[in-house]
Design a protein around this motif. Structure first.
Motif, PDB file in Angstrom:
ATOM      1  N   GLU A 340       0.823  -1.212   0.000  1.00  0.00           N
ATOM      2  CA  GLU A 340       0.000   0.000   0.000  1.00  0.00           C
ATOM      3  C   GLU A 340       0.857   1.262   0.000  1.00  0.00           C
ATOM      4  O   GLU A 340       0.459   2.288  -0.535  1.00  0.00           O
ATOM      5  CB  GLU A 340      -0.923   0.013   1.221  1.00  0.00           C
ATOM      6  N   ILE A 341       2.024   1.176   0.651  1.00  0.00           N
ATOM      7  CA  ILE A 341       2.917   2.333   0.730  1.00  0.00           C
ATOM      8  C   ILE A 341       4.323   1.878   0.380  1.00  0.00           C
ATOM      9  O   ILE A 341       4.817   0.891   0.927  1.00  0.00           O
ATOM     10  CB  ILE A 341       2.901   2.962   2.143  1.00  0.00           C
ATOM     11  N   GLU A 342       4.951   2.594  -0.538  1.00  0.00           N
ATOM     12  CA  GLU A 342       6.311   2.285  -0.946  1.00  0.00           C
ATOM     13  C   GLU A 342       7.155   3.549  -0.810  1.00  0.00           C
ATOM     14  O   GLU A 342       6.836   4.593  -1.401  1.00  0.00           O
ATOM     15  CB  GLU A 342       6.332   1.806  -2.395  1.00  0.00           C
ATOM     16  N   VAL A 343       8.204   3.458  -0.010  1.00  0.00           N
ATOM     17  CA  VAL A 343       9.102   4.594   0.223  1.00  0.00           C
ATOM     18  C   VAL A 343      10.498   4.178  -0.208  1.00  0.00           C
ATOM     19  O   VAL A 343      11.014   3.150   0.259  1.00  0.00           O
ATOM     20  CB  VAL A 343       9.104   5.003   1.713  1.00  0.00           C
ATOM     21  N   ALA A 407       0.558  12.986  -8.173  1.00  0.00           N
ATOM     22  CA  ALA A 407      -0.905  12.897  -7.996  1.00  0.00           C
ATOM     23  C   ALA A 407      -1.268  12.939  -6.513  1.00  0.00           C
ATOM     24  O   ALA A 407      -1.919  12.049  -5.987  1.00  0.00           O
ATOM     25  CB  ALA A 407      -1.437  11.621  -8.643  1.00  0.00           C
ATOM     26  N   ARG A 408      -0.844  14.030  -5.837  1.00  0.00           N
ATOM     27  CA  ARG A 408      -1.034  14.130  -4.394  1.00  0.00           C
ATOM     28  C   ARG A 408      -2.508  14.159  -4.008  1.00  0.00           C
ATOM     29  O   ARG A 408      -2.927  13.519  -3.039  1.00  0.00           O
ATOM     30  CB  ARG A 408      -0.329  15.386  -3.873  1.00  0.00           C
ATOM     31  N   ILE A 409      -3.335  14.900  -4.748  1.00  0.00           N
ATOM     32  CA  ILE A 409      -4.757  15.025  -4.412  1.00  0.00           C
ATOM     33  C   ILE A 409      -5.457  13.677  -4.533  1.00  0.00           C
ATOM     34  O   ILE A 409      -6.255  13.285  -3.673  1.00  0.00           O
ATOM     35  CB  ILE A 409      -5.436  16.081  -5.305  1.00  0.00           C
ATOM     36  N   GLU A 410      -5.143  12.936  -5.590  1.00  0.00           N
ATOM     37  CA  GLU A 410      -5.737  11.610  -5.779  1.00  0.00           C
ATOM     38  C   GLU A 410      -5.353  10.667  -4.644  1.00  0.00           C
ATOM     39  O   GLU A 410      -6.177   9.898  -4.151  1.00  0.00           O
ATOM     40  CB  GLU A 410      -5.276  11.022  -7.120  1.00  0.00           C
ATOM     41  N   ALA A 411      -4.090  10.725  -4.208  1.00  0.00           N
ATOM     42  CA  ALA A 411      -3.627   9.859  -3.119  1.00  0.00           C
ATOM     43  C   ALA A 411      -4.300  10.219  -1.803  1.00  0.00           C
ATOM     44  O   ALA A 411      -4.724   9.343  -1.047  1.00  0.00           O
ATOM     45  CB  ALA A 411      -2.099   9.972  -2.982  1.00  0.00           C
ATOM     46  N   ARG A 412      -4.447  11.529  -1.533  1.00  0.00           N
ATOM     47  CA  ARG A 412      -5.017  11.947  -0.256  1.00  0.00           C
ATOM     48  C   ARG A 412      -6.487  11.584  -0.135  1.00  0.00           C
ATOM     49  O   ARG A 412      -7.012  11.453   0.964  1.00  0.00           O
ATOM     50  CB  ARG A 412      -4.801  13.457  -0.066  1.00  0.00           C
ATOM     51  N   ALA A 413      -7.167  11.377  -1.278  1.00  0.00           N
ATOM     52  CA  ALA A 413      -8.572  10.962  -1.230  1.00  0.00           C
ATOM     53  C   ALA A 413      -8.714   9.546  -0.699  1.00  0.00           C
ATOM     54  O   ALA A 413      -9.804   9.142  -0.276  1.00  0.00           O
ATOM     55  CB  ALA A 413      -9.185  11.061  -2.624  1.00  0.00           C
ATOM     56  N   LYS A 414      -7.612   8.790  -0.687  1.00  0.00           N
ATOM     57  CA  LYS A 414      -7.653   7.394  -0.241  1.00  0.00           C
ATOM     58  C   LYS A 414      -7.165   7.206   1.186  1.00  0.00           C
ATOM     59  O   LYS A 414      -7.046   6.070   1.657  1.00  0.00           O
ATOM     60  CB  LYS A 414      -6.798   6.535  -1.191  1.00  0.00           C
ATOM     61  N   VAL A 415      -6.855   8.319   1.853  1.00  0.00           N
ATOM     62  CA  VAL A 415      -6.315   8.199   3.208  1.00  0.00           C
ATOM     63  C   VAL A 415      -7.163   8.979   4.208  1.00  0.00           C
ATOM     64  O   VAL A 415      -7.854   9.937   3.850  1.00  0.00           O
ATOM     65  CB  VAL A 415      -4.846   8.688   3.283  1.00  0.00           C
ATOM     66  N   GLY A 416      -7.097   8.554   5.463  1.00  0.00           N
ATOM     67  CA  GLY A 416      -7.652   9.299   6.585  1.00  0.00           C
ATOM     68  C   GLY A 416      -6.509   9.731   7.481  1.00  0.00           C
ATOM     69  O   GLY A 416      -5.471   9.054   7.531  1.00  0.00           O
ATOM     70  N   TYR A 417      -6.675  10.851   8.190  1.00  0.00           N
ATOM     71  CA  TYR A 417      -5.570  11.414   8.967  1.00  0.00           C
ATOM     72  C   TYR A 417      -6.073  11.934  10.305  1.00  0.00           C
ATOM     73  O   TYR A 417      -7.025  12.713  10.349  1.00  0.00           O
ATOM     74  CB  TYR A 417      -4.916  12.549   8.163  1.00  0.00           C
ATOM     75  N   VAL A 418      -5.452  11.475  11.389  1.00  0.00           N
ATOM     76  CA  VAL A 418      -5.751  11.983  12.734  1.00  0.00           C
ATOM     77  C   VAL A 418      -4.504  12.695  13.234  1.00  0.00           C
ATOM     78  O   VAL A 418      -3.452  12.079  13.426  1.00  0.00           O
ATOM     79  CB  VAL A 418      -6.145  10.852  13.703  1.00  0.00           C
ATOM     80  N   ALA A 419      -4.618  14.015  13.424  1.00  0.00           N
ATOM     81  CA  ALA A 419      -3.469  14.834  13.813  1.00  0.00           C
ATOM     82  C   ALA A 419      -3.127  14.631  15.283  1.00  0.00           C
ATOM     83  O   ALA A 419      -3.943  14.182  16.089  1.00  0.00           O
ATOM     84  CB  ALA A 419      -3.766  16.303  13.546  1.00  0.00           C
ATOM     85  N   GLN A 420      -1.879  14.983  15.625  1.00  0.00           N
ATOM     86  CA  GLN A 420      -1.401  14.855  17.002  1.00  0.00           C
ATOM     87  C   GLN A 420      -2.210  15.741  17.941  1.00  0.00           C
ATOM     88  O   GLN A 420      -2.585  15.329  19.034  1.00  0.00           O
ATOM     89  CB  GLN A 420       0.079  15.250  17.049  1.00  0.00           C
ATOM     90  N   LYS A 421      -2.484  16.968  17.512  1.00  0.00           N
ATOM     91  CA  LYS A 421      -3.303  17.879  18.308  1.00  0.00           C
ATOM     92  C   LYS A 421      -4.706  17.922  17.714  1.00  0.00           C
ATOM     93  O   LYS A 421      -4.889  17.818  16.504  1.00  0.00           O
ATOM     94  CB  LYS A 421      -2.686  19.280  18.322  1.00  0.00           C
ATOM     95  N   PHE A 422      -5.705  18.069  18.581  1.00  0.00           N
ATOM     96  CA  PHE A 422      -7.091  18.100  18.122  1.00  0.00           C
ATOM     97  C   PHE A 422      -7.240  19.199  17.073  1.00  0.00           C
ATOM     98  O   PHE A 422      -6.989  20.367  17.338  1.00  0.00           O
ATOM     99  CB  PHE A 422      -8.015  18.363  19.312  1.00  0.00           C
ATOM    100  N   GLU A 491      -8.631   3.703   2.571  1.00  0.00           N
ATOM    101  CA  GLU A 491      -7.833   2.483   2.497  1.00  0.00           C
ATOM    102  C   GLU A 491      -6.693   2.504   3.512  1.00  0.00           C
ATOM    103  O   GLU A 491      -6.253   1.459   3.987  1.00  0.00           O
ATOM    104  CB  GLU A 491      -7.252   2.321   1.090  1.00  0.00           C
ATOM    105  N   ILE A 492      -6.210   3.707   3.815  1.00  0.00           N
ATOM    106  CA  ILE A 492      -5.057   3.879   4.705  1.00  0.00           C
ATOM    107  C   ILE A 492      -5.407   4.920   5.759  1.00  0.00           C
ATOM    108  O   ILE A 492      -5.985   5.955   5.445  1.00  0.00           O
ATOM    109  CB  ILE A 492      -3.813   4.342   3.911  1.00  0.00           C
ATOM    110  N   LEU A 493      -5.038   4.628   7.008  1.00  0.00           N
ATOM    111  CA  LEU A 493      -5.299   5.555   8.113  1.00  0.00           C
ATOM    112  C   LEU A 493      -3.978   5.960   8.751  1.00  0.00           C
ATOM    113  O   LEU A 493      -3.204   5.104   9.201  1.00  0.00           O
ATOM    114  CB  LEU A 493      -6.205   4.893   9.152  1.00  0.00           C
ATOM    115  N   PHE A 494      -3.720   7.267   8.772  1.00  0.00           N
ATOM    116  CA  PHE A 494      -2.523   7.818   9.410  1.00  0.00           C
ATOM    117  C   PHE A 494      -2.887   8.366  10.790  1.00  0.00           C
ATOM    118  O   PHE A 494      -3.809   9.188  10.902  1.00  0.00           O
ATOM    119  CB  PHE A 494      -1.923   8.938   8.552  1.00  0.00           C
ATOM    120  N   LEU A 495      -2.172   7.938  11.820  1.00  0.00           N
ATOM    121  CA  LEU A 495      -2.458   8.338  13.196  1.00  0.00           C
ATOM    122  C   LEU A 495      -1.197   8.926  13.824  1.00  0.00           C
ATOM    123  O   LEU A 495      -0.213   8.215  14.046  1.00  0.00           O
ATOM    124  CB  LEU A 495      -2.926   7.126  14.018  1.00  0.00           C
ATOM    125  N   ASP A 496      -1.212  10.222  14.095  1.00  0.00           N
ATOM    126  CA  ASP A 496      -0.040  10.914  14.646  1.00  0.00           C
ATOM    127  C   ASP A 496      -0.207  11.075  16.155  1.00  0.00           C
ATOM    128  O   ASP A 496      -0.922  11.957  16.625  1.00  0.00           O
ATOM    129  CB  ASP A 496       0.110  12.280  13.967  1.00  0.00           C
TER     130      ASP A 496
END
Length: 594
Positions: A340-343, A407-422, A491-496
């Motif tokens: 899902e993620i390749e760096v 294609a940053r906008i297309e990629a971000r549509a497939k992710v969810g993001y929870v920031a460190q601060k509310f 598809e992908i959830l980022f949790l900071d």
């Protein structure tokens, strides 16, 4: 002698609509002089309210409260002259240097020039900030900021120090250093310290611990006395090969007789009043539990569970166990799952400073992958690049099959993001926030309404749907952030650092949600300063000074470090200290050659 003495202490808040909320109800408290005393309890337990009453920043509703024999209500200024208070959000001036911050707080407290020079020298040496006096506070790492905050709090020598969760968001190395400072102050200056903390291993360092919940004390005493609450009820079990610890934990927590379960040291520790042989998850897998000695956290969780049951509610809102096969994210299944993620060879520079240096890794579908490291290690920079919030200087990032560079906008549509601060809208209600973020992700009409109702149910937010988001307790804010991030089924959830500052009870509930999401195929990327949470990850990497130090599963890294039974805190510290020692040797060798 007691530095703080409270009897029947109560605090009731009257809301705008006339309703009354009891923050503290008739508590008795006795804090010994010259010792460390801890307050522990869930969000909304009343810990911060109690500290503000002790400081004279709030007035009590009923009961008595004395500090060093002085009545706080009658003589608040005299009490404040005797103590120093470091709240959760200590006010450092980030555009001033370390030295200028110390000077400012010394001026505010009327510390004389003769006194402050000796005091500054002692504090800077103790906090190891002496080499950084000319650095702007805003340029310090999180751990260094906390140490500077403590130094500013102690520019005068108080009789009593109050610390409200001083190590939230701080890595294990920095936490250890901060506690060494506190223990040194108690030992050398006979300082009395009252500290609230979300870390049970920190509370275990104190001579006395009070457990607070819903404004009343459940129990107080030495750590050994509180451990006895769970005596004879604690066990450990090793899951079968291929099953993540978090999967077995989630299913144990779903059993009525299980008080708590948590991954630790490569096993799942759990507390039960019944016979472990009769537990369904263990019976199905033919697993044998071994009796173990209780920890302070075991006593804490047992007290909380008993208290909530007496109040008529569930102690932990358990996620439903999957009806299918139990979690089997083994090495074999990881390799078989799509990437899902390749760096590859990722670099990020800020001017002459390299925050991330030539990092490469991949994450597979359904995997829980941890980004760990000390404050300032580069993990947040890496995280932000993966989310598409920060462009890379060089290298390649692919997220959900999409190149982030093109294609940053297309990629971000497939992710969810929870920031460190509310980061939601505090003035909007829970429902309004969900409607806004659902619309931002392209949901509308009946589909949007259905998703809002679904996440309200999933995260137990129905009862607060019309409450302003900013008025919610920390645990509820975290659940709302999760609900908003998942409303479009990413598809992908980022949790900071999603569990920063929340208590062990709320962390259990959170990880049950993560386990359920992972088993449904959601890929999870998480940063955390609770190293025990590395046990929940299928794999994790540790960074320091922008370089990757280690990558692998918890078990692989334990074997590599030859620390089979060590806690993740100990492993983290060992890896970082070893890398820094080797870097220092290399630097000296290069210096000698030149």
């Amino acid at each position: 002698m007691e530095i703080i003495e409270a009897k029947g202490l109560s605090k009731v808040f009257v809301l705008k609509d006339g309703k009354q909320v009891t923050a503290l109800g008739g508590i008795d408290l006795s804090v010994p002089e010259g010792q460390l005393t801890a307050l522990v309890g869930p969000d909304g337990a009343g810990k911060t309210t109690l500290m503000r009453l002790v400081c004279g920043l709030m007035t009590k509703t009923d009961g008595s409260l004395q500090v060093a024999g002085l009545d706080v209500t009658q003589r608040p200024q005299a009490v404040q002259d005797l103590l120093s208070y470091m709240p959760q959000k200590f006010g450092l001036y980030e555009d001033l240097t370390v030295q200028e911050n110390l000077d400012l707080y010394a001026d505010l407290h009327g510390v004389t020039q003769d006194t402050r020079q000796q005091r500054f020298r002692h504090l800077l040496e103790m906090t190891e900030l002496a080499p950084f006096t000319e650095r702007l506070a805003g340029k310090l790492s999180g751990g260094m900021k906390q140490k500077l905050g403590l130094a500013c709090t102690l520019v005068r020598s108080p009789r009593l120090l109050l610390l409200d969760e001083p190590t939230v968001g701080v890595d294990p190395l920095s936490r250890r250093e901060l506690w060494q400072i506190l223990q040194q102050l108690v030992r050398e200056e006979r300082l009395s310290v009252l500290v609230s903390t979300a870390y049970m291993e920190e509370a275990a360092r104190c001579e006395k611990v009070y457990v607070l919940n819903h404004g009343h004390f459940l129990k107080g005493g030495t750590p050994a006395k509180l451990r006895e609450v769970a005596a004879g009820m604690c066990y450990k079990v090793t899951p079968p090969e291929g099953m993540p610890l978090r999967s077995l934990q989630s299913r144990l927590l779903a059993e009525k007789s299980v008080i708590d379960a948590v991954p630790s040291g490569g096993v799942v520790r759990f507390i039960t009043r019944g016979n472990p042989v009769e537990l369904k998850p263990l019976a199905r897998l033919s697993l044998t539990a071994e009796a173990i000695e209780p920890r302070l956290e075991d006593g804490f969780m047992t007290l909380l569970k008993e208290d909530v049951q007496e109040q008529g509610g569930p102690a932990v809102q358990t996620a439903a166990a999957s009806s299918g096969q139990m979690g089997t994210f083994s090495e074999r299944s990881r390799v078989a799952a799509p990437v899902e993620i390749e760096v590859h060879d990722l670099v990020r520079r800020f001017g002459d400073f390299t925050a991330v240096s030539h990092t490469s890794f991949s994450v597979h579908r359904g995997e829980v992958f941890g980004l760990l490291g000390p404050n300032g290690a580069g993990k947040t920079t890496t995280f932000r690049m993966l989310c598409g919030l920060l462009p890379a200087t060089s290298g390649k990032i692919s997220v959900a099959g999409v190149n982030l560079r093109t294609a940053r906008i297309e990629a971000r549509a497939k992710v969810g993001y929870v920031a460190q601060k509310f980061s939601l809208y505090s003035s909007l209600s829970v429902y309004e926030n969900l409607r806004f973020f659902g619309g931002a992700y392209g949901l509308y009409g009946a589909h949007l309404y259905a998703r809002i109702q679904a996440v309200l149910r999933e995260f137990h937010l129905q009862d607060v749907a019309d409450h302003a988001a900013g008025s919610l307790p920390g645990g509820y804010k975290q659940r709302l952030s999760m609900a908003a991030a998942l409303i479009h089924k990413p598809e992908i959830l980022f949790l900071d650092e999603p569990t920063s500052g929340i208590d062990p009870l709320a962390r259990r509930t959170f990880w049950q949600k993560i386990t359920a999401l992972s088993e449904r195929g959601t890929t999870i990327i998480i940063t955390t300063h609770f190293m025990e949470e590395a046990e929940y990850c299928d794999r994790f990497m540790i960074q320091d000074h922008g370089r990757m130090l280690v990558l692998g599963s918890p078990e692989e890294i334990r074997q590599r470090m030859r620390l089979p039974d060590a806690t993740m805190d100990d492993i983290f510290v060992a890896i970082v200290e070893q890398a820094r020692s080797e870097a220092e040797k290399d630097s000296k060798a290069k210096g000698a050659v030149s």
